[in-house]
Design a protein around this motif. Structure first.
Motif, mmCIF file in Angstrom:
data_model
loop_
_atom_site.group_PDB
_atom_site.id
_atom_site.type_symbol
_atom_site.label_atom_id
_atom_site.label_comp_id
_atom_site.label_asym_id
_atom_site.label_seq_id
_atom_site.Cartn_x
_atom_site.Cartn_y
_atom_site.Cartn_z
ATOM 1 N N LYS A 1 37.358 45.495 -42.534
ATOM 2 C CA LYS A 1 38.206 45.073 -41.415
ATOM 3 C C LYS A 1 37.409 44.215 -40.432
ATOM 4 N N GLU A 2 36.161 44.632 -40.145
ATOM 5 C CA GLU A 2 35.300 43.845 -39.261
ATOM 6 C C GLU A 2 35.073 42.449 -39.835
ATOM 7 N N GLU B 1 35.788 50.580 -45.633
ATOM 8 C CA GLU B 1 37.021 49.972 -45.106
ATOM 9 C C GLU B 1 36.840 49.447 -43.684
ATOM 10 N N GLU B 2 36.133 50.201 -42.849
ATOM 11 C CA GLU B 2 35.924 49.741 -41.474
ATOM 12 C C GLU B 2 35.142 48.432 -41.440
ATOM 13 N N ASP C 1 48.130 42.572 -42.357
ATOM 14 C CA ASP C 1 47.062 41.706 -41.857
ATOM 15 C C ASP C 1 46.475 42.297 -40.574
ATOM 16 N N PRO C 2 45.155 42.561 -40.539
ATOM 17 C CA PRO C 2 44.548 43.130 -39.338
ATOM 18 C C PRO C 2 44.324 42.114 -38.222
ATOM 19 N N TYR D 1 46.331 35.270 -45.409
ATOM 20 C CA TYR D 1 46.425 36.670 -45.818
ATOM 21 C C TYR D 1 47.712 36.925 -46.583
ATOM 22 N N THR E 1 43.162 38.623 -39.260
ATOM 23 C CA THR E 1 42.186 37.653 -39.749
ATOM 24 C C THR E 1 42.688 36.220 -39.590
ATOM 25 N N LEU F 1 36.959 40.785 -41.993
ATOM 26 C CA LEU F 1 38.194 40.003 -41.931
ATOM 27 C C LEU F 1 38.425 39.422 -40.537
ATOM 28 N N LEU F 2 38.100 40.199 -39.523
ATOM 29 C CA LEU F 2 38.298 39.727 -38.150
ATOM 30 C C LEU F 2 37.255 38.682 -37.746
ATOM 31 N N ASP G 1 43.087 47.940 -50.153
ATOM 32 C CA ASP G 1 43.765 47.910 -48.847
ATOM 33 C C ASP G 1 43.487 46.587 -48.155
ATOM 34 N N TYR G 2 42.221 46.139 -48.267
ATOM 35 C CA TYR G 2 41.813 44.826 -47.756
ATOM 36 C C TYR G 2 40.948 44.164 -48.821
#
Length: 247
Positions: A223-224, A219-220, A141-142, A148, A144, A226-227, A171-172
Motif C-alpha cells: 500500500k505504501e 500488504e502494508e 484503489d488505495p 489501477y 495510487t 502504491l501511494l 489484494d494489491y
C-alpha cells in the motif's frame, strides 16, 4: 610614563585585535596564560553533512546502464543469493542532491531464485530493469497515481509451496513490465516475447513463502508503494540477486 588612561586604551586595542566573540579567552596553543599555564585551544566540533549518492548503491556499471536517465524512482529488489527465494525491497527517490533510500522491507521472490533468461514455469524471477506503469487488485484503489484495475480476476485461491494460503496475495499488485504490454491491466496476457518466456510477473502481497516468479512484500508495504509511485517520476524496478546486480 604610562598613565592609567593610556593603559586602559592599550588593553582595549589588544582585545579588538584578537577578533570577535571570545578572542580574549583563547590564545595561541602553548603560549602562557596569565596564570602561567600553557593554553589549550578547543577544536571546533565536526559537522556531519549527509550526502546522497549520485548512483544507487549495490548496482554495478552493467546494471546501472540499464536504468533510464528519466527514472526518478527505483524499486530495488536485492536477492540474498542466486538460488534463494529471500530478498529485500527498497524504494529509492532521486532528488537534486542524489538518490535517497526509503525503508528496507523483507520480501520473497521465486522458489528457485533468479535467472537472466526467464522461461515459463522455471520458478525463477527475471533479473533486470523494468518499468512500472500499471497496478490493480482485489481491493479498491488505495489512492495510487498508477493506472489501477480492480476486479475479481485478482482472486488468489489455493496454497503456496510451503502450504501457506494464497488468499489475499493479489489484494494489491503492481505489474512488472517484463514480457507484457505497458498501459494495460496486470491481467492482460499479451506476451511480446512469446508465451514460452513467461509473464505475469508482479509485485504483490506476501503470503509467507516463495513465489512462482513474482516479488512479494507485506500488504502494508504494498500500500505504501502504491501511494508513493508516480508515473511522472518514471518509476522502474531493478531486480536480481545481489551478485548479479553488482555487475
Amino acid at each position: 610614563m604610562i598613565t592609567r588612561r593610556t593603559h586602559v586604551a592599550l588593553l582595549a586595542a589588544s582585545v579588538l585585535l584578537t577578533g570577535c566573540g571570545g578572542g580574549a579567552v583563547a590564545s595561541t596553543d602553548g603560549m602562557p596564560t596569565p596564570s602561567g599555564e600553557p593554553s589549550r585551544t578547543t577544536p571546533a566540533p565536526e559537522i556531519s553533512v549527509e550526502v546522497a549518492p549520485q548512483q544507487i548503491p549495490g548496482l554495478g556499471p552493467k546494471t546501472w546502464a540499464k536504468v533510464p536517465a528519466a527514472a526518478r524512482q527505483a524499486v530495488v529488489v536485492t536477492g540474498r543469493g542466486r538460488d534463494s527465494s529471500a530478498s529485500t525491497v527498497v524504494l529509492y527517490e532521486r532528488t537534486a542532491a542524489g538518490w535517497r533510500a526509503g525503508a528496507k522491507w523483507p520480501a520473497h521472490n521465486a522458489l528457485k531464485g533468479w535467472t537472466d533468461h526467464h522461461l515459463a514455469g522455471d520458478l525463477r524471477s527475471p533479473i533486470g530493469v523494468y518499468t512500472l506503469t500499471d497496478a490493480g487488485g482485489l481491493l479498491k484503489d488505495p489512492g495510487t497515481k498508477l493506472t489501477y484495475d480492480r476486479g475479481v480476476g485478482f482472486t488468489s485461491p489455493g496454497t503456496g509451496f510451503e502450504g501457506e494460503p494464497l488468499a489475499g496475495s493479489f489484494d494489491y499488485v503492481i505489474a512488472i513490465n517484463y514480457n507484457r504490454q505497458p498501459g494495460t491491466s496486470p491481467l492482460d496476457w499479451t506476451r511480446p516475447l512469446g508465451a514460452g518466456r513467461g509473464g505475469g510477473i508482479w509485485l504483490h502481497v506476501d503470503h509467507g513463502g516463495p513465489t512462482h516468479g513474482c516479488v512479494s512484500i507485506a500488504e502494508e508495504h504494498m500500500k505504501e508503494l502504491l501511494l508513493a509511485l508516480d508515473p511522472d517520476r518514471h518509476p522502474v524496478v531493478v531486480m536480481g540477486d545481489a551478485e548479479s546486480l553488482n555487475r
